[in-house]
Design an enzyme around this catalytic site. Structure first.
Site, short mmCIF file in Angstrom:
data_model
loop_
_atom_site.label_atom_id
_atom_site.label_comp_id
_atom_site.label_asym_id
_atom_site.label_seq_id
_atom_site.Cartn_x
_atom_site.Cartn_y
_atom_site.Cartn_z
N ASP A 1 9.91 2.33 -4.50
CA ASP A 1 10.20 2.98 -5.47
C ASP A 1 9.91 4.46 -5.38
O ASP A 1 8.90 4.90 -4.81
CB ASP A 1 8.83 2.40 -6.47
N ASP B 1 7.96 4.45 -11.55
CA ASP B 1 8.10 3.59 -12.56
C ASP B 1 7.66 2.09 -12.27
O ASP B 1 7.70 1.09 -13.00
CB ASP B 1 9.28 3.52 -13.12
N ASP C 1 13.79 1.27 -6.24
CA ASP C 1 15.31 2.11 -6.68
C ASP C 1 15.96 2.48 -5.31
O ASP C 1 15.61 2.33 -4.10
CB ASP C 1 14.89 3.08 -7.56
N ASP D 1 26.40 -7.59 -3.21
CA ASP D 1 26.31 -9.01 -3.92
C ASP D 1 27.54 -9.14 -4.97
O ASP D 1 27.47 -8.26 -5.91
CB ASP D 1 25.04 -8.94 -4.42
N ASP E 1 27.66 -14.69 -4.63
CA ASP E 1 26.81 -15.52 -5.22
C ASP E 1 27.11 -16.98 -5.77
O ASP E 1 28.31 -16.91 -6.41
CB ASP E 1 26.20 -14.74 -6.23
N GLU F 1 27.55 -18.08 -0.95
CA GLU F 1 26.39 -18.79 -1.02
C GLU F 1 26.92 -20.03 -1.66
O GLU F 1 27.62 -20.22 -2.64
CB GLU F 1 25.29 -18.16 -1.93
N HIS G 1 15.64 -13.92 -1.19
CA HIS G 1 14.87 -13.39 -2.66
C HIS G 1 14.70 -14.88 -3.31
O HIS G 1 14.03 -14.69 -4.36
CB HIS G 1 15.87 -12.43 -3.12
N ASP G 2 15.28 -15.77 -3.06
CA ASP G 2 15.04 -17.31 -3.81
C ASP G 2 14.12 -18.10 -3.09
O ASP G 2 14.10 -19.32 -3.56
CB ASP G 2 16.45 -17.73 -4.08
#
Ligand code: TEU
Length: 591
Positions: free
Chosen positions: A26, A30, A34, A103, A217, A270, A344-345
């Protein structure tokens, strides 16, 4: 295999690094990672030595599923920065010879995407952009819908992968729309050629901006069968079994390939489903058919899973090997494998397949050794290179993920699960949020990820497990990963060598050779991995001996303990190879 049989491609020789921007770095305090934060770390990625960055969605999105619900494919999410920031990122990566793949999320959009907004009111040309259907008479079905008009049930029995029915009722249109994922992720109707035109135009637009490929995806869900049949055998009522590898899938993907893809791009699809028939896999990857570079299947990721987030299966090493062996063999003639144990899953690999306590360092290195010495292209997920572990979730408030919270809340409301506490251990082990805690950059507050309040808690082990301290320590997981990455460009056999598994039924050790025979070389790797907390002996005499093997890399950092069958520069003698707990050794020899 001879040299001329090798089909050399840049993406076979590459190592891919996956960034989940929300949790990477970051820059503005916030609490949300990013794009300028990624730009700050390009130098870091270059130092690690990776060749490609796969950037998870950064498009404009209301974030029902952290960016996998896209509102505008051609704009950057406010929280992540601007298009100018994204362009800077691309330039900075390319300046260091690092490629960028984006992605592509086109099975569904956000319900806030303008196509859906128009489709909802049946604007001309948009009526059939999504899957709209009439409901059924509630008397025809044995269960009642919680939503929708009185006496009406959803069009079929499909369940969303994120819990609840796969249909939502729209009061304005007075019809139901299909959403295999969240209610805010309506499925696009690929049967409509205008949908495909729009998708392909958008892909072209990104290629024109200079990207090097796409991760696609759930791309094998885009063709749904006529009549959307139910399937009582499927835990999702047919949503999974009927949508995966559907009737027109290869037609759609070969059309994509013909219209917008180029040989030089890296494309990785995927592919959901409990088991991918190899004939389909080959068609996805065959340059004369769909022409994708690689695919991600889920077979190894499902070994320890049950049907729900609060269920678990038992995995054995021989099962894990069987999956990789099947895929290496299956794609021997046509295709190329992707290699991953994290994304990330998924929960963190060291907590799942390794030992994240006493042997965290050794087992993280061992799993890395596996991924970088099997045949295929390795994908590193952020934080994997320092051996990040699962988070010790203790209450529901610590989770952020729809895929954890929705099914669990539904199950608690329906009485299928008593309470969070009753299933805590399992949910804690399974949740996708394990992968999403911030990257641990340093021992500063919030692990150096943000100056603000992080959107998801930081793993409390950051004071010990962080990049800054690992970079100072030559024996760290981080340094070992950097060595693994560099092996790939030094040794052809690491990339192209044929894979031959030994002792496939053994549940403690994974041993294999990689062999490259050609006009200029005849070389072999021997990889031996001990997946246990105990010392083991591997009887090698019958399988491989050499009087001039070199230890290429090993995770105990001492080049052998004297007891072993081979020293750093020594003989790989007939006899036993002794492996310490979670020890990994890779020998190289010219034959
Ligand atoms: O994932 C597909 C998917 O179904 C998995 O996330 C699945 O939910 C998980 O393996 C275990 O429960 C893709 C994206 O990677 C994911 O982040 C998105 O949520 C999903 O598609 C919808 O776009």
């Amino acid at each position: 295999m001879s040299e001329r049989d090798i089909e050399r491609r840049w993406w076979k020789e590459a190592v891919v690094y996956q960034i989940y921007p929300r949790s990477f770095n970051d820059s503005d305090g916030d609490g949300i990672g990013d794009i300028p934060g990624i730009v700050e770390k390009v130098e870091y990625l270059d130092d690690l030595g990776v060749d490609v960055v796969w950037l998870c969605p950064v498009y404009d999105s209301p974030n029902a599923d952290n960016g996998y619900d896209i509102r505008d494919y051609r704009a950057i999410m406010d929280e992540f920065g601007t298009m100018a920031d994204w362009e800077t990122l691309l330039d900075e990566l390319h300046a260091r010879d690092i490629k960028l793949i984006m992605d592509l999320v086109v099975n569904h959009t956000s319900d806030e995407h303008e196509w859906f907004v128009r489709s909802r009111v049946e604007e001309e040309g948009y009526e059939d952009f999504y899957w709209w259907r009439e409901g059924r008479d509630a008397d025809e079905v044995s269960w009642s819908a919680k939503e929708g008009p009185e006496g009406e049930a959803p069009p079929n029995a499909w369940k969303s992968f994120f819990g609840g029915p796969a249909w939502a009722y729209d009061d304005g249109r007075e019809e139901w729309y299909l959403h295999l994922f969240d209610v805010k992720q309506p499925d696009l109707n690929w049967e409509n050629p205008r949908v495909r035109d729009e998708v392909f135009d958008m892909m072209e637009w990104w290629f024109d901006k200079g990207i090097d490929g796409f991760r696609m995806d759930v791309i094998n869900l885009v063709s749904k069968p006529d009549g959307l049949p139910n399937d009582p055998e499927d835990p999702f009522g047919g949503a999974m079994s009927q949508s995966t590898n559907g009737p027109r899938i290869h037609e759609f993907l070969s059309e994509m390939s013909e219209r917008v893809l180029d040989d030089e791009y890296l494309t990785v699809g995927e592919m959901l489903g409990p088991e991918m028939p190899m004939a389909h896999a080959r068609r996805y990857l065959d340059p004369d058919e769909d022409g994708l570079s690689m695919l991600f299947h889920f077979e190894h990721m499902l070994l320890d899973r049950g049907d729900a987030i609060w269920e678990r299966g038992e995995w054995a090493l021989s099962d894990l090997k069987a999956v990789f062996n099947r895929w290496d063999e299956g794609l021997e003639e046509v295709g190329w494998n992707s290699l991953y144990l994290n994304n990330h899953d998924q929960p963190r690999m060291v907590s799942r397949f390794g030992n994240d306590g006493e042997y965290r360092r050794e087992s993280a290195k061992l799993l890395g050794t596996l991924l970088h010495t099997l045949r295929g292209t390795p994908y590193i997920y952020q934080g994997e290179e320092l051996g990040m572990t699962n988070y010790p979730f203790d209450s529901l408030d610590e989770f952020r993920d729809v895929d954890t919270l929705n099914p669990l809340r539904n199950a608690i409301a329906d009485g299928d699960v008593e309470s969070f506490d009753a299933v805590k251990e399992v949910v804690r082990a399974n949740s996708r949020d394990n992968a999403r805690t911030p990257v641990q950059w340093s021992s500063d507050p919030n692990a150096g990820f943000t100056d603000g309040e992080p959107w998801i808690p930081v793993n409390p082990n950051y004071e010990e497990v962080n990049i800054e301290s690992e970079r100072r320590d030559d024996d760290s997981v981080w340094h070992y990963y950097r060595d693994l990455i560099s092996l790939r460009s030094e040794y052809d056999v690491v990339v192209y060598g044929e894979y031959d598994p030994l002792f496939p039924d053994d549940d403690t050790v994974w041993v294999y050779t990689r062999t490259l025979t050609g006009e200029e070389s005849d070389e072999q790797l021997l990889v031996a991995l001990n997946f246990s907390d105990d010392e083991v002996a591997v009887g090698l005499s019958e399988v491989v001996t050499s009087d001039h093997a070199t230890l290429l890399i090993g995770n105990y950092g001492d080049g052998g303990d004297g007891d072993a069958g081979a020293d750093a520069e020594g003989e790989l003698a007939a006899g036993d190879l002794h492996l310490r707990p979670w020890e990994a050794r890779v020998y190289h020899h010219e034959r």
